[in-house]
Design an enzyme around this catalytic site. Structure first.
Site, mmCIF file in Angstrom:
data_model
loop_
_atom_site.group_PDB
_atom_site.id
_atom_site.type_symbol
_atom_site.label_atom_id
_atom_site.label_comp_id
_atom_site.label_asym_id
_atom_site.label_seq_id
_atom_site.Cartn_x
_atom_site.Cartn_y
_atom_site.Cartn_z
ATOM 1 N N ASP A 151 -34.233 -28.093 26.987
ATOM 2 C CA ASP A 151 -33.595 -28.853 28.062
ATOM 3 C C ASP A 151 -33.170 -30.202 27.475
ATOM 4 O O ASP A 151 -34.014 -31.008 27.048
ATOM 5 C CB ASP A 151 -34.601 -29.032 29.211
ATOM 6 N N TYR A 180 -24.605 -35.500 34.355
ATOM 7 C CA TYR A 180 -24.457 -36.717 35.174
ATOM 8 C C TYR A 180 -25.221 -37.914 34.621
ATOM 9 O O TYR A 180 -25.168 -38.982 35.193
ATOM 10 C CB TYR A 180 -24.861 -36.452 36.635
ATOM 11 N N LYS A 181 -25.948 -37.726 33.523
ATOM 12 C CA LYS A 181 -26.696 -38.855 32.949
ATOM 13 C C LYS A 181 -25.830 -39.500 31.855
ATOM 14 O O LYS A 181 -24.870 -40.186 32.150
ATOM 15 C CB LYS A 181 -28.045 -38.389 32.408
ATOM 16 N N ARG A 240 -38.721 -47.510 34.606
ATOM 17 C CA ARG A 240 -37.948 -46.773 33.604
ATOM 18 C C ARG A 240 -36.596 -47.451 33.399
ATOM 19 O O ARG A 240 -35.884 -47.723 34.364
ATOM 20 C CB ARG A 240 -37.758 -45.350 34.127
ATOM 21 N N PHE A 258 -40.000 -32.131 33.104
ATOM 22 C CA PHE A 258 -39.433 -32.469 34.411
ATOM 23 C C PHE A 258 -39.782 -31.291 35.335
ATOM 24 O O PHE A 258 -39.654 -30.135 34.944
ATOM 25 C CB PHE A 258 -37.914 -32.639 34.286
HETATM 26 C C1 LIG Z 1 -35.220 -32.850 32.060
HETATM 27 C C2 LIG Z 1 -34.543 -32.531 33.348
HETATM 28 N N1 LIG Z 1 -34.277 -31.256 33.663
HETATM 29 C C3 LIG Z 1 -33.644 -30.937 34.832
HETATM 30 C C4 LIG Z 1 -33.246 -31.932 35.711
HETATM 31 C C5 LIG Z 1 -32.571 -31.648 37.016
HETATM 32 O O1 LIG Z 1 -31.932 -30.484 37.117
HETATM 33 P P1 LIG Z 1 -30.749 -30.263 38.164
HETATM 34 O O2 LIG Z 1 -29.479 -30.665 37.462
HETATM 35 O O3 LIG Z 1 -30.819 -28.833 38.482
HETATM 36 O O4 LIG Z 1 -30.999 -31.137 39.346
HETATM 37 C C6 LIG Z 1 -33.481 -33.264 35.397
HETATM 38 C C7 LIG Z 1 -33.031 -34.314 36.337
HETATM 39 O O5 LIG Z 1 -33.248 -35.469 36.225
HETATM 40 C C8 LIG Z 1 -34.152 -33.568 34.195
HETATM 41 O O6 LIG Z 1 -34.410 -34.834 33.881
#
Ligand SMILES: Cc1ncc(COP(=O)(O)O)c(C=O)c1O
Length: 394
Positions: free
Chosen positions: A195, A220-221, A369, A126
């Site tokens: 991550d 939030y997911k 998706r 990402f």
């Molecule tokens: C793998 C991944 N890392 C990081 C993020 C986003 O990070 P942040 O919470 O700082 O917006 C996302 C957002 O969809 C993501 O899918």
């Protein structure tokens, strides 16, 4: 009734997690975007109302103590811990994922020491992780090399300080080999930063079991914490005393109210804190995590795989041959909780799907998706989504 409709009904009837839908606010939309923003847990509005009206409105400053605001980052971290296979005392909640990637990666490079001058980053990551890694490399005077997760074992060496990887690829839904890659990173004497944005709450992660060094993720997911809910940072217990944060704010000080000029880090997970916690979002998240009471992540994984298998089956039945192509691995060991379909006019197709009450998302340039949150998505939803997809594909 079609064969697939009947099968969906049977699968829903046998689903041990089927009753959990009542814990969410749902409507007649098929919501397959919980991998972007999870649905609202039904208990959250009343909990947030209490935080605003009573804790803030009536108790005001007293709530830092009396409502447990001050200790919320660690307390909620401990609530997330079992969902990602961590014992208590290793996770702190706060800031965004991006900020936690920065903390974790710079701290990992510092732990690795001066002799190691290269950072590896997942080339398919990402984007935010890639941007942060680039800045972390510049700040720490290391070089950055982007490699795919499959290339990581061959790229590791004496120069490697840290490796930043995504557990599940946000675009394709591919699940990477966290145990194997972490072991390879350790064999090279480097540190692994994972991550977990697209895996936490959807499948077992096993942070402690697999000896992961540092990890970050959003809430939030699949954890349904709400828009912009705070992220988390995991630092393995035996590394905590060496965790040298690049953002040493006053709330991670050993004595935050001592108001000292010199920084002295707190011990344990609070060392990952920075500034004043975002209490409204944090306590909404804490309430949202109650939906996990009595739910095993293994059962969630079993249903997730059944949902994605069934979706693939339904898409094969309903979509015109050759019109969409799955870019999500078929092997369970390589699949997260989403199905990504490549399709020429994916942006327009997703608009038509949303008009017809099936919500997924579009990722440029050509990916449809669909995320499957086992807590509230059922098999009839899956059959309907694929059927409507077949109908809207021109
Ligand atoms: C793998 C991944 N890392 C990081 C993020 C986003 O990070 P942040 O919470 O700082 O917006 C996302 C957002 O969809 C993501 O899918």
């Amino acid at each position: 009734m079609s064969e697939l409709t009947r099968k969906a009904g049977e699968l829903d009837a046998a689903d041990p997690l089927g009753g959990l839908r009542d814990r969410f606010v749902l409507d007649d939309v098929v919501y397959l975007d919980g991998n972007s923003l999870g649905a609202l847990p039904a208990n959250v509005p009343a909990a947030v109302d209490d935080v605003v009206r009573r804790q803030w409105g009536a108790l005001r400053i007293r709530s830092w103590e009396e409502s447990g605001w001050w200790t919320a980052p660690e307390r909620i971290g401990d609530r997330i811990a079992p969902l990602v296979g961590a014992a208590a005392g290793q996770i702190v909640v706060g800031d965004s994922t991006s900020v936690n990637v920065f903390k974790a990666l710079v701290a990992a490079v510092r732990m690795a020491g001066e002799g190691r001058d290269e950072i590896l980053v997942d080339a398919t990551t990402f984007p935010t992780d890639g941007y942060i890694a680039e800045s972390a490399a510049r700040l720490t005077g290391r070089t950055l090399r982007a490699v795919t997760p499959a290339e990581v074992p061959g790229a590791l060496g004496e120069r490697t300080a840290a490796v930043l990887l995504n557990h599940v690829d946000y675009r394709t839904g591919r699940l990477h080999d966290l145990p194997g890659l972490t072991a390879a990173v350790h064999e090279a004497g480097a540190y692994a930063v994972w991550d977990l944005c697209h895996s936490a709450g959807a499948l077992p992660v096993g942070l402690d079991e697999h000896g992961v060094d540092l990890a970050v993720g959003c809430t939030y997911k699949y954890l349904n914490g709400g828009p912009g809910s705070p992220a988390y940072l995991y630092v393995r217990r035996d590394l905590q005393s060496r965790f040298d944060s690049p953002l040493p704010g006053w709330t991670s000080h050993a004595e935050p109210f001592g108001m000292r000029t010199a920084y002295e880090p707190a011990s344990g997970a609070p060392r990952g804190r920075v500034g004043t916690p975002d209490i409204l979002s944090m306590l909404a998240l804490e309430a949202a995590l109650e939906v996990w009471d009595g739910v095993s992540i293994e059962a969630v994984r079993a249903k997730s795989l059944a949902l994605t298998d069934f979706f693939e089956e339904c898409v094969r039945a309903f979509a015109p041959p050759g019109r969409v192509e799955s870019v999500t691995p078929a092997a369970h060991s390589e699949r997260g909780s989403q199905v990504a379909l490549r399709c020429d006019d994916a942006g327009d197709v997703m608009k038509r799907l949303i008009e017809r009450g099936v919500v997924g998302d579009f990722r440029a340039p050509d990916v449809l998706r669909f995320g499957f949150t086992p807590l509230y998505v059922g098999f009839a939803d899956v059959e309907r989504a694929a059927r409507v997809l077949g109908e809207v594909l021109p």
